[in-house]
Design an enzyme around this catalytic site. Sequence first.
Site, PDB file in Angstrom:
ATOM      1  CD  GLN A 125       5.619   1.908  23.618  1.00 52.38           C
ATOM      2  OE1 GLN A 125       5.696   0.784  24.098  1.00 52.38           O
ATOM      3  NE2 GLN A 125       5.934   2.998  24.303  1.00 52.38           N
ATOM      4  CG  HIS A 143       2.358  -1.809  19.654  1.00 51.95           C
ATOM      5  ND1 HIS A 143       2.374  -1.243  20.917  1.00 51.95           N
ATOM      6  CD2 HIS A 143       3.504  -2.536  19.553  1.00 51.95           C
ATOM      7  CE1 HIS A 143       3.477  -1.625  21.548  1.00 51.95           C
ATOM      8  NE2 HIS A 143       4.176  -2.397  20.743  1.00 51.95           N
TER       9      HIS A 143
END
Length: 279
Positions: A125, A143
């Site tokens: 992430q 992300h």
Amino acid sequence: MVPSDPTLQRRRVASPPPTDPQTRAEALSVAARALRAAEHVCVLTGAGVSAESGIPTFREAQTGLWSQFSPQELATPEAFAAHPPRVWQWYAARRATVRSAQPNPAHAALVTLTTRVAHCTLVTQNVDDLHERAGSKDVVRLHGSLMHVRCSAGCPGSFPASDEPLADVPPCPTCGALLRPDVVWFGESMPMSPYEVARNAAVACDVFLSVGTSNIVEPAASLPWIAATHGATVIVVNPTMDGQRKGPSILPIEGPAGVMLPALIAEAFAGRRPRRHSD
């Protein structure tokens, strides 16, 4: 879609512990046995791993000059449309912080893990490049990447961000629209392609290793529990277990990733030669 590779779908060699470990040492021992037996390990890393290299979390990064701005003024499409230079300079400051940081023992331990198991999928992430600088390959980025930029008008592809401080937001070389950080902003949907890769790995793996994340932000937060539902052992390494799920196939190892991961992987593979070499 679940991967069609039948060898991946057969990999269910890691079984849940018969009883809940009562101490961290017991949890490490049980988790090490699961890793040692695994053919496919899926790893999910979060902000806690980067924080141990001195990279502040998103909210911690809003200090000094940036403390006067809310996330909605720095990390949304609307913020970029209203004040492109402000957003660009904030992300430039974040990139400078990342470039001055170094991978920590948790990053290095995950590189070692890839050489000890037949198949390892590393999902993150985080938007920094510390996994790659430590030596990890084919990192699945949920992300995006702080170290890359892309066209704000949607031209395909991305470009490495310049090391040089720029006063103005540079234009896209294809269409002339402004470039923007290649990250997922608040209010934007996560790209489906990396998430599908991550979900397929969660379904197929024997062991799911969640490191440095509270497992709260969806849809990434569901990945460990998808793995558990499909029979994998889930190992959670985090400084706190507040908010983490519990269950017969979930092993909590409380502590910093830079300490716990090297200990776990050393115990799991002590005396074993690498099964494959990192390129």
